[in-house]
Scaffold this motif. Sequence first.
Motif, PDB file in Angstrom:
ATOM      1  N   GLN A  12       0.844  -1.191   0.000  1.00 20.53           N
ATOM      2  CA  GLN A  12       0.000   0.000   0.000  1.00 20.53           C
ATOM      3  C   GLN A  12       0.885   1.249   0.000  1.00 20.53           C
ATOM      4  O   GLN A  12       2.012   1.228   0.471  1.00 20.53           O
ATOM      5  N   THR A  60       2.319   4.928   0.895  1.00 25.43           N
ATOM      6  CA  THR A  60       2.545   5.739   2.084  1.00 25.43           C
ATOM      7  C   THR A  60       3.424   6.913   1.692  1.00 25.43           C
ATOM      8  O   THR A  60       4.141   6.846   0.687  1.00 25.43           O
ATOM      9  N   SER A 115      -2.235   9.316   8.789  1.00 32.23           N
ATOM     10  CA  SER A 115      -3.446   8.749   8.172  1.00 32.23           C
ATOM     11  C   SER A 115      -3.797   9.454   6.873  1.00 32.23           C
ATOM     12  O   SER A 115      -4.955   9.475   6.461  1.00 32.23           O
ATOM     13  N   ARG A 116      -2.769  10.041   6.200  1.00 32.04           N
ATOM     14  CA  ARG A 116      -3.048  10.758   4.951  1.00 32.04           C
ATOM     15  C   ARG A 116      -1.958  10.495   3.929  1.00 32.04           C
ATOM     16  O   ARG A 116      -0.848  10.077   4.257  1.00 32.04           O
ATOM     17  N   LEU A 117      -2.307  10.796   2.684  1.00 34.83           N
ATOM     18  CA  LEU A 117      -1.385  10.669   1.557  1.00 34.83           C
ATOM     19  C   LEU A 117      -1.682  11.825   0.611  1.00 34.83           C
ATOM     20  O   LEU A 117      -2.841  12.220   0.453  1.00 34.83           O
ATOM     21  N   TYR A 122      -5.456  12.467   0.251  1.00 35.23           N
ATOM     22  CA  TYR A 122      -6.249  11.265   0.492  1.00 35.23           C
ATOM     23  C   TYR A 122      -6.194  10.924   1.978  1.00 35.23           C
ATOM     24  O   TYR A 122      -5.209  11.218   2.668  1.00 35.23           O
ATOM     25  N   THR A 123      -7.261  10.281   2.449  1.00 29.00           N
ATOM     26  CA  THR A 123      -7.305   9.810   3.822  1.00 29.00           C
ATOM     27  C   THR A 123      -7.653   8.331   3.823  1.00 29.00           C
ATOM     28  O   THR A 123      -8.051   7.765   2.789  1.00 29.00           O
ATOM     29  N   VAL A 124      -7.512   7.675   4.958  1.00 27.33           N
ATOM     30  CA  VAL A 124      -7.745   6.232   5.029  1.00 27.33           C
ATOM     31  C   VAL A 124      -9.219   5.920   4.796  1.00 27.33           C
ATOM     32  O   VAL A 124     -10.104   6.542   5.395  1.00 27.33           O
ATOM     33  N   ASN A 125      -9.455   4.973   3.917  1.00 23.69           N
ATOM     34  CA  ASN A 125     -10.817   4.515   3.636  1.00 23.69           C
ATOM     35  C   ASN A 125     -11.279   3.623   4.791  1.00 23.69           C
ATOM     36  O   ASN A 125     -10.664   2.595   5.072  1.00 23.69           O
ATOM     37  N   SER A 134      -7.568  -0.290  -2.600  1.00 22.49           N
ATOM     38  CA  SER A 134      -6.635   0.669  -2.000  1.00 22.49           C
ATOM     39  C   SER A 134      -7.156   1.127  -0.647  1.00 22.49           C
ATOM     40  O   SER A 134      -8.366   1.214  -0.426  1.00 22.49           O
ATOM     41  N   TRP A 181      -6.827   4.054   0.404  1.00 24.12           N
ATOM     42  CA  TRP A 181      -6.973   5.504   0.365  1.00 24.12           C
ATOM     43  C   TRP A 181      -8.233   5.936  -0.364  1.00 24.12           C
ATOM     44  O   TRP A 181      -8.646   5.312  -1.339  1.00 24.12           O
ATOM     45  N   GLY A 233      -4.847   6.647  -5.070  1.00 25.46           N
ATOM     46  CA  GLY A 233      -3.617   7.063  -4.425  1.00 25.46           C
ATOM     47  C   GLY A 233      -2.383   6.748  -5.237  1.00 25.46           C
ATOM     48  O   GLY A 233      -1.274   7.136  -4.850  1.00 25.46           O
TER      49      GLY A 233
END
Length: 648
Positions: free
Chosen positions: A195, A197, A244-246, A257-260, A272, A274, A312
């Motif tokens: 994933q 990061t 917790s972001r990308l 993006y944030t965690v789904n 994904s 994100w 992401g």
Amino acid sequence: MKEKMPRTPFSTPLSGSARVTELRIKNIISGPKKRPPALFLALIFAVCIFCGNLVSCQVAEAEKTSQPGNVSIPEHPPELRQSALAADYQPRNDVEYGLLQALFQSADTLRPFQDPTARLLDSIWGEDYILGAALVEDHLENTLILGVMDRETQELAWSTFHRSLKNGAANVVTFQNYDGKPCLLYTFNGQENGQYTGQAGVLRFDDSEYLNWIWPVEGDARLVNDPPEGPRGAFEEYEAYWDSRLALLAPGGVDVYTVNPEFEWGKDEPASMWQLETDELFYYDRSSAAELPMPVYFQALQWLNGYTRDSGGWRVTGLVSSPNRSPSGLGEECFTLWAQTDDGSQTLTADLFFPFEPVGSSARSYDNLSRVQVCTEEIWQPVRLDIGITPECLLDEPFELLTEEETSAIKNLDPRDLPREAVENLYNVSRQDCWQDLLLPLAYDEAYDVTLYGVVGKTSDGDDAWLGSGYLPCYGIVLRYQNRAEYFPLFWGGNGKYSKSPLLLVDDFDSDGRPEAAAALFWGWGTGAWSEALYLFDLDTMTYTLPDYSQVPLEITVSPDGRIARLASGDQEFLMDITELTGYFDGEMGVGNVIRFRQEEGKLFCELGVDFTNNTLGYMAEASFPVVYENGAYRLGPAVALTNSFPG
């Protein structure tokens, strides 16, 4: 009286009033980011040999580090240990190489690299310091290094900020902030357990030793705790934000993006972890969400994430309206999307169709995305135009180098005593051409009785060495209109150095029934640089205004194979073969290092050099724009001519 001239962005160090031009200065003192073809290098070296007189005349001691020159690099530099320069990167000068060495060494000392290759991604140069971003690619992971180097000592001002990621891909963009400060935006993303990061941030450069974050947090990037003095530390807050972001680079800024919440490890859907949260915009880009009608950008991005099933991993590089691809009579508008993976290994082009309803005479209200056609053949890619035009050049301190008597004479001018007609040749001037050894008539408009004078003053020892030598001291200008005269602290040193009379044209430019005076003063010069500033004077109030250069009416695209560039403005279109720049042109063009003004049949025209390569000798095209008055401001109208200036 000690002779002193205001410094220009084309010689270092910079004056305080010129620091807002850092983004354009970067293109002057920086060269290409990739090694040019051998034939192109030979051409550039030949130009350098035969154009030595273009080198700036400013402070000689500073030129050793400010101007790109011959790079003297040891065959096996001990500072880089076992590293090597990346194959597609070549330092422009010794200072840039020293910056890369310092950044590399700062990270290598903490944890030695194994089999690294290093490159400088970008830099911003100030009077005292340089902000740099470097990438070191190593066996297991890549490292992004951010730091500030002291220009005089060529040592890092303090510690650096660096991050290492497996398969880490870095992107860097420099831009000018709303307060005029140059900034550096970076994204650095890799993979962990399959994933994505990563982290991103914006640093504001204040020509100081600090690494000042202004987004996503505010504070010094090097500090965990707050220091007794200087910016507070923001390290922990920064780490918490990216936990917790990308962020992916996007037109004008980044998409965050944030965690789904539906993502679980080992679960097939969603693929994904994100999901899109928001966008952050920092500079103008016509493909950004702020410039496109709603809901075009975000629906295009959502389609891209769904189509690739790699949220992401893909980012938008361009999104523009394509009228020639829009179906007629169906109430649909086509927008062409260009996208690529964050590491640049894959690309995608698609036509997206959005239904719309007319609103009023020209506006449209857009509905949701209706259909998409993925293009099997790539469409011409839009190119971002970096506008770095400096509108004016002021003296650092008006009257500083004049005597009290001279200053009093300028502040109490009687226009009836001043000469009218201008000197015929600046190179052959004598003291007899100067009014009270103080004012030299530079340009004259007989029809409206307007004269432009250069304030020259006396030399410290009273000799005439500067007369007829091709150099005149510059302490501002005086503009006389009939029986009124006013002093302005504007720099015209280039006119004196190159014996070039400034342009003066008087006419009713804004159609208000009263004449205005347009004066173009030559203030900046150097290798690959020639800058004039246009001032438009209201003769009734004796004040001036400047043209608005925020929008240059020039669209540039490049063919899918990268061999042809198309420049378009108004009814002018020009195709140019750039095959020789393959691997050298980095997809961004700039204007602002070469800017001249001319008059033709009572009209003003601005000539801009279009730089394809971020190489100060690499101007590939020229564009001629009329200066027009529209909606209460002077700006550049559609081009009347587009030509090739590349010698070959």
